[in-house]
Every structure is written in C-alpha cells, then in structure tokens.
Motif scaffolding. Structure first.
Motif, PDB file in Angstrom:
ATOM      1  N   LYS A  25       0.838  -1.222   0.000  1.00 41.69           N
ATOM      2  CA  LYS A  25       0.000   0.000   0.000  1.00 41.69           C
ATOM      3  C   LYS A  25       0.862   1.257   0.000  1.00 41.69           C
ATOM      4  O   LYS A  25       0.404   2.328  -0.404  1.00 41.69           O
ATOM      5  CB  LYS A  25      -0.931   0.002   1.206  1.00 41.69           C
ATOM      6  CG  LYS A  25      -2.082  -0.986   1.058  1.00 41.69           C
ATOM      7  CD  LYS A  25      -3.309  -0.596   1.844  1.00 41.69           C
ATOM      8  CE  LYS A  25      -3.055  -0.598   3.321  1.00 41.69           C
ATOM      9  NZ  LYS A  25      -4.289  -0.298   4.103  1.00 41.69           N
ATOM     10  N   GLU A  26       2.097   1.132   0.430  1.00 40.00           N
ATOM     11  CA  GLU A  26       2.988   2.303   0.476  1.00 40.00           C
ATOM     12  C   GLU A  26       3.698   2.556  -0.851  1.00 40.00           C
ATOM     13  O   GLU A  26       4.350   3.579  -1.009  1.00 40.00           O
ATOM     14  CB  GLU A  26       4.029   2.126   1.588  1.00 40.00           C
ATOM     15  CG  GLU A  26       3.419   2.235   2.978  1.00 40.00           C
ATOM     16  CD  GLU A  26       4.418   1.886   4.073  1.00 40.00           C
ATOM     17  OE1 GLU A  26       5.624   1.779   3.785  1.00 40.00           O
ATOM     18  OE2 GLU A  26       3.971   1.700   5.226  1.00 40.00           O
ATOM     19  N   VAL A  27       3.581   1.622  -1.804  1.00 48.41           N
ATOM     20  CA  VAL A  27       4.299   1.766  -3.085  1.00 48.41           C
ATOM     21  C   VAL A  27       4.001   3.105  -3.778  1.00 48.41           C
ATOM     22  O   VAL A  27       4.922   3.827  -4.158  1.00 48.41           O
ATOM     23  CB  VAL A  27       4.009   0.572  -4.026  1.00 48.41           C
ATOM     24  CG1 VAL A  27       4.468   0.873  -5.454  1.00 48.41           C
ATOM     25  CG2 VAL A  27       4.698  -0.685  -3.506  1.00 48.41           C
ATOM     26  N   PRO A  28       2.724   3.492  -3.941  1.00 41.28           N
ATOM     27  CA  PRO A  28       2.457   4.764  -4.636  1.00 41.28           C
ATOM     28  C   PRO A  28       3.058   5.963  -3.909  1.00 41.28           C
ATOM     29  O   PRO A  28       3.625   6.857  -4.539  1.00 41.28           O
ATOM     30  CB  PRO A  28       0.924   4.845  -4.655  1.00 41.28           C
ATOM     31  CG  PRO A  28       0.468   3.434  -4.569  1.00 41.28           C
ATOM     32  CD  PRO A  28       1.460   2.763  -3.663  1.00 41.28           C
ATOM     33  N   ASP A  29       2.960   5.981  -2.582  1.00 44.09           N
ATOM     34  CA  ASP A  29       3.495   7.117  -1.831  1.00 44.09           C
ATOM     35  C   ASP A  29       5.017   7.164  -1.883  1.00 44.09           C
ATOM     36  O   ASP A  29       5.621   8.238  -1.918  1.00 44.09           O
ATOM     37  CB  ASP A  29       3.049   7.062  -0.371  1.00 44.09           C
ATOM     38  CG  ASP A  29       1.605   7.489  -0.213  1.00 44.09           C
ATOM     39  OD1 ASP A  29       0.999   7.175   0.829  1.00 44.09           O
ATOM     40  OD2 ASP A  29       1.079   8.132  -1.151  1.00 44.09           O
ATOM     41  N   ARG A  30       5.637   6.006  -1.883  1.00 47.03           N
ATOM     42  CA  ARG A  30       7.098   5.954  -1.931  1.00 47.03           C
ATOM     43  C   ARG A  30       7.617   6.644  -3.189  1.00 47.03           C
ATOM     44  O   ARG A  30       8.593   7.385  -3.165  1.00 47.03           O
ATOM     45  CB  ARG A  30       7.570   4.488  -1.926  1.00 47.03           C
ATOM     46  CG  ARG A  30       7.479   3.804  -0.567  1.00 47.03           C
ATOM     47  CD  ARG A  30       8.313   4.515   0.439  1.00 47.03           C
ATOM     48  NE  ARG A  30       8.723   3.661   1.532  1.00 47.03           N
ATOM     49  CZ  ARG A  30       9.660   3.985   2.407  1.00 47.03           C
ATOM     50  NH1 ARG A  30      10.274   5.153   2.321  1.00 47.03           N
ATOM     51  NH2 ARG A  30       9.989   3.175   3.373  1.00 47.03           N
ATOM     52  N   GLY A  31       6.957   6.372  -4.299  1.00 47.42           N
ATOM     53  CA  GLY A  31       7.382   6.954  -5.563  1.00 47.42           C
ATOM     54  C   GLY A  31       7.096   8.445  -5.672  1.00 47.42           C
ATOM     55  O   GLY A  31       7.612   9.129  -6.548  1.00 47.42           O
ATOM     56  N   GLU A  73      -0.903   5.771  -9.977  1.00 43.37           N
ATOM     57  CA  GLU A  73      -2.368   5.814  -9.844  1.00 43.37           C
ATOM     58  C   GLU A  73      -2.996   4.478 -10.220  1.00 43.37           C
ATOM     59  O   GLU A  73      -3.971   4.040  -9.600  1.00 43.37           O
ATOM     60  CB  GLU A  73      -2.950   6.955 -10.697  1.00 43.37           C
ATOM     61  CG  GLU A  73      -2.684   8.318 -10.098  1.00 43.37           C
ATOM     62  CD  GLU A  73      -3.086   9.478 -10.998  1.00 43.37           C
ATOM     63  OE1 GLU A  73      -3.313   9.255 -12.213  1.00 43.37           O
ATOM     64  OE2 GLU A  73      -3.166  10.605 -10.486  1.00 43.37           O
ATOM     65  N   VAL A  74      -2.444   3.828 -11.224  1.00 39.51           N
ATOM     66  CA  VAL A  74      -2.944   2.496 -11.618  1.00 39.51           C
ATOM     67  C   VAL A  74      -2.740   1.516 -10.460  1.00 39.51           C
ATOM     68  O   VAL A  74      -3.630   0.730 -10.121  1.00 39.51           O
ATOM     69  CB  VAL A  74      -2.215   1.997 -12.889  1.00 39.51           C
ATOM     70  CG1 VAL A  74      -2.468   0.518 -13.123  1.00 39.51           C
ATOM     71  CG2 VAL A  74      -2.637   2.816 -14.102  1.00 39.51           C
ATOM     72  N   VAL A  75      -1.556   1.582  -9.856  1.00 35.51           N
ATOM     73  CA  VAL A  75      -1.251   0.685  -8.731  1.00 35.51           C
ATOM     74  C   VAL A  75      -2.187   0.963  -7.556  1.00 35.51           C
ATOM     75  O   VAL A  75      -2.700   0.030  -6.929  1.00 35.51           O
ATOM     76  CB  VAL A  75       0.226   0.849  -8.315  1.00 35.51           C
ATOM     77  CG1 VAL A  75       0.501   0.173  -6.981  1.00 35.51           C
ATOM     78  CG2 VAL A  75       1.147   0.316  -9.395  1.00 35.51           C
ATOM     79  N   GLN A  76      -2.425   2.236  -7.296  1.00 36.34           N
ATOM     80  CA  GLN A  76      -3.330   2.637  -6.209  1.00 36.34           C
ATOM     81  C   GLN A  76      -4.714   2.034  -6.433  1.00 36.34           C
ATOM     82  O   GLN A  76      -5.333   1.499  -5.508  1.00 36.34           O
ATOM     83  CB  GLN A  76      -3.445   4.167  -6.202  1.00 36.34           C
ATOM     84  CG  GLN A  76      -4.163   4.742  -5.007  1.00 36.34           C
ATOM     85  CD  GLN A  76      -3.195   5.369  -4.018  1.00 36.34           C
ATOM     86  OE1 GLN A  76      -2.313   6.136  -4.386  1.00 36.34           O
ATOM     87  NE2 GLN A  76      -3.326   5.026  -2.768  1.00 36.34           N
ATOM     88  N   LEU A  79      -4.669  -1.757  -5.821  1.00 33.98           N
ATOM     89  CA  LEU A  79      -4.567  -2.062  -4.390  1.00 33.98           C
ATOM     90  C   LEU A  79      -5.927  -1.910  -3.707  1.00 33.98           C
ATOM     91  O   LEU A  79      -6.250  -2.640  -2.769  1.00 33.98           O
ATOM     92  CB  LEU A  79      -3.527  -1.160  -3.725  1.00 33.98           C
ATOM     93  CG  LEU A  79      -2.065  -1.498  -4.034  1.00 33.98           C
ATOM     94  CD1 LEU A  79      -1.144  -0.351  -3.633  1.00 33.98           C
ATOM     95  CD2 LEU A  79      -1.649  -2.779  -3.315  1.00 33.98           C
ATOM     96  N   ALA A  80      -6.721  -0.975  -4.197  1.00 29.30           N
ATOM     97  CA  ALA A  80      -8.037  -0.729  -3.606  1.00 29.30           C
ATOM     98  C   ALA A  80      -9.009  -1.886  -3.868  1.00 29.30           C
ATOM     99  O   ALA A  80     -10.032  -2.011  -3.187  1.00 29.30           O
ATOM    100  CB  ALA A  80      -8.622   0.572  -4.158  1.00 29.30           C
ATOM    101  N   THR A  81      -8.672  -2.740  -4.833  1.00 34.34           N
ATOM    102  CA  THR A  81      -9.557  -3.872  -5.161  1.00 34.34           C
ATOM    103  C   THR A  81      -9.242  -5.111  -4.314  1.00 34.34           C
ATOM    104  O   THR A  81      -9.923  -6.125  -4.414  1.00 34.34           O
ATOM    105  CB  THR A  81      -9.434  -4.274  -6.653  1.00 34.34           C
ATOM    106  OG1 THR A  81      -8.127  -4.827  -6.884  1.00 34.34           O
ATOM    107  CG2 THR A  81      -9.659  -3.089  -7.573  1.00 34.34           C
ATOM    108  N   ALA A  82      -8.185  -5.024  -3.494  1.00 36.80           N
ATOM    109  CA  ALA A  82      -7.770  -6.196  -2.701  1.00 36.80           C
ATOM    110  C   ALA A  82      -8.872  -6.609  -1.735  1.00 36.80           C
ATOM    111  O   ALA A  82      -9.604  -5.766  -1.207  1.00 36.80           O
ATOM    112  CB  ALA A  82      -6.493  -5.878  -1.935  1.00 36.80           C
ATOM    113  N   SER A  83      -8.993  -7.913  -1.526  1.00 38.41           N
ATOM    114  CA  SER A  83      -9.996  -8.429  -0.586  1.00 38.41           C
ATOM    115  C   SER A  83      -9.281  -9.024   0.621  1.00 38.41           C
ATOM    116  O   SER A  83      -8.137  -9.455   0.533  1.00 38.41           O
ATOM    117  CB  SER A  83     -10.849  -9.495  -1.278  1.00 38.41           C
ATOM    118  OG  SER A  83     -10.013 -10.551  -1.717  1.00 38.41           O
ATOM    119  N   GLU A  84      -9.980  -9.009   1.746  1.00 43.40           N
ATOM    120  CA  GLU A  84      -9.407  -9.566   2.970  1.00 43.40           C
ATOM    121  C   GLU A  84     -10.211 -10.797   3.388  1.00 43.40           C
ATOM    122  O   GLU A  84     -11.441 -10.799   3.344  1.00 43.40           O
ATOM    123  CB  GLU A  84      -9.457  -8.523   4.090  1.00 43.40           C
ATOM    124  CG  GLU A  84      -8.750  -8.997   5.364  1.00 43.40           C
ATOM    125  CD  GLU A  84      -8.806  -7.981   6.486  1.00 43.40           C
ATOM    126  OE1 GLU A  84      -9.334  -6.869   6.269  1.00 43.40           O
ATOM    127  OE2 GLU A  84      -8.343  -8.308   7.584  1.00 43.40           O
TER     128      GLU A  84
END
Lengths: 157, 96
Positions: A25-31, A73-76, A79-84
């Motif tokens: 989840k931190e990948v987009p912010d890291r970049g 943005e694509v990665v974000q 990530l939002a589609t992930a299920s728990e």
C-alpha cells in the motif's frame, strides 16, 4: 503469500500477510517522494550539453512526471480492489497493468534507495527484516518490491 | 585538397555535420538485471541475447553504448529509457 498466473495472464497474489500488504500500500506514496536526491535520480540529465539539459528540464521532465504519476495511480486503483479473508489479503495485477506496476515498484525502490543513500554493497546484505530498525526495513522493502518486479518481468518474458 | 563541389568533398563535409550520436546506458545499483534486459528488448527492439549482452556490459563495465545514429532518434531513445527509470545519456561520437 502465494503467487500464480491466472488464465487471463494476470498475476494473482493470495494469502498476503498484513505486514506485506501494508508495504504494498505504500508503493504509490514511496514513488511520490519530494526528496531532492530522489528527484535527481528520477530525472537525470540526458548529457553534458547545457542547452540540451535546459530543454530536457522544461519539455521532457514534465512528461516523465505525468508518466510516473499515472503508473502510481494504476497501482493505487489495483490495491483498492484487494480483498481480505481470514486475516490475509488477496489481489490481482491484470496483464495490461503490469507495465504500471513495474514502473511504480521501480520508483519505490529507487526512492527508498535515494532517501537512504544505499549503494551497491548495501544491496548485497543478508536480510533479516527488523521492523524497529528503519534501515533494515528499507532494505527489506527494496528486496520485496524487487521480488515482485522479477515475477512481473518473468510473466512478460 | 579536392575542389569543393566534388562528391568526395561533399561527403566529408556531410559526415562532419551529421556525425552520429551514441545512446549510453549507465550502471545503477538498484535496477534489476532482468528489468534492464526487458527494457532493452522493449525499447530498443533487441533480441534476448543482445539485450543480455548489453545489460552485462552495463553491469560489469559501468556503461554500454546501446545505439548510434541521428540526434533526434537518440533523444527519443534516451527519453524512453528515462521513462523506464534507466540512467541514459546521449553523446556526440568522436570525430575522426
């Protein structure tokens, strides 16, 4: 965590532990780092010629910025589609999003390395991730994101 | 020295003005070797073997000349390589 290829050519990630999912989840912010050392790595000079460098900064750099942002943005979105389920996470990286993931993961790796001033010798260190140690965690992130990159590269081979 | 309007003299002048440019990829400790190889194949159209050869050159020697030609095309390749976060520059080839 398990990884597999779907029939549609997507990369399926299942049973992702919460710790690893948090790193993803931190990948987009890291970049999106605004550290000057990261910026100079993301937008290196194209040569020695002063005029070329000037033109590059004004014409090419903004285009690259948008490209990198678009990938994050694509990665974000993915990530939002992930299920728990049962305390772990699952998600898919569609085939047509793989280039964006490769870019965003690379951005994150380069940003982490830039902020921590990692060199070649640091990359060869044995990893025993210690979440309480910032440097150790940063090296682990670079390695984990690199592992995912390798998987995506293999799928495009 | 030949007269200015002979083919030989014209060719020599043209070579001086249009001396080709090199696209050079530089080593980076973070980029994965497999990723660099993939980028060489996708951006430069290299075969698997040629891409790997140049990747190893970057890795072992610190740099590799991956393309030589017109300035316009060299700039385009450098831009595309930068878009994949590779370190790349363009340089005028030495005049002989």
């Amino acid at each position: 965590m398990t990884l597999s290829a779907t029939d549609e050519g997507a990369l399926a990630l299942e049973e992702i532990p919460p710790f690893l999912f948090q790193l993803l989840k931190e990948v987009p912010d890291r970049g999106a780092s605004d550290d000057p050392r990261v910026e100079s790595r993301f937008y290196p000079a194209p040569g020695q010629d002063e005029l070329l460098v000037e033109d590059w900064k004004s014409l090419i750099q903004p285009e690259l910025y948008e490209l990198f942002l678009s990938a994050r943005e694509v990665v974000q979105t993915d990530l939002a589609t992930a299920s728990e389920e049962s305390g772990t996470f699952a998600m898919e990286i569609p085939k047509n999003h793989m280039d964006s993931w490769l870019s965003a993961l690379n951005q994150a790796r380069l940003a982490i390395a830039g902020e921590n001033q990692f060199e070649e010798k640091d990359m060869a260190e044995d990893l025993a991730p210690d979440p309480s140690d910032t440097r150790s965690l940063a090296l682990f992130e670079i390695s984990f994101f690199g592992f995912l990159q390798e998987c995506l590269v293999k799928m495009q081979d | 020295m030949p007269a200015i309007d002979t083919p030989e003299a014209v060719t020599r002048e043209k070579t001086g003005v249009d001396a080709p440019w090199n696209v050079i990829v530089h080593n980076d400790p973070i980029n994965l070797m497999s990723y660099v190889t993939l980028v060489f194949r996708n951006v430069l159209g290299f075969s698997k073997e040629k891409a790997r050869k140049h990747m190893l050159e970057v890795h072992r020697l610190g740099r590799s000349i991956v393309w030589t030609g017109s300035r316009e095309k060299a700039e385009l390749y450098v831009q595309q390589l930068h878009a994949h976060l590779l370190l790349a520059t363009l340089e005028h080839t030495p005049q002989s």
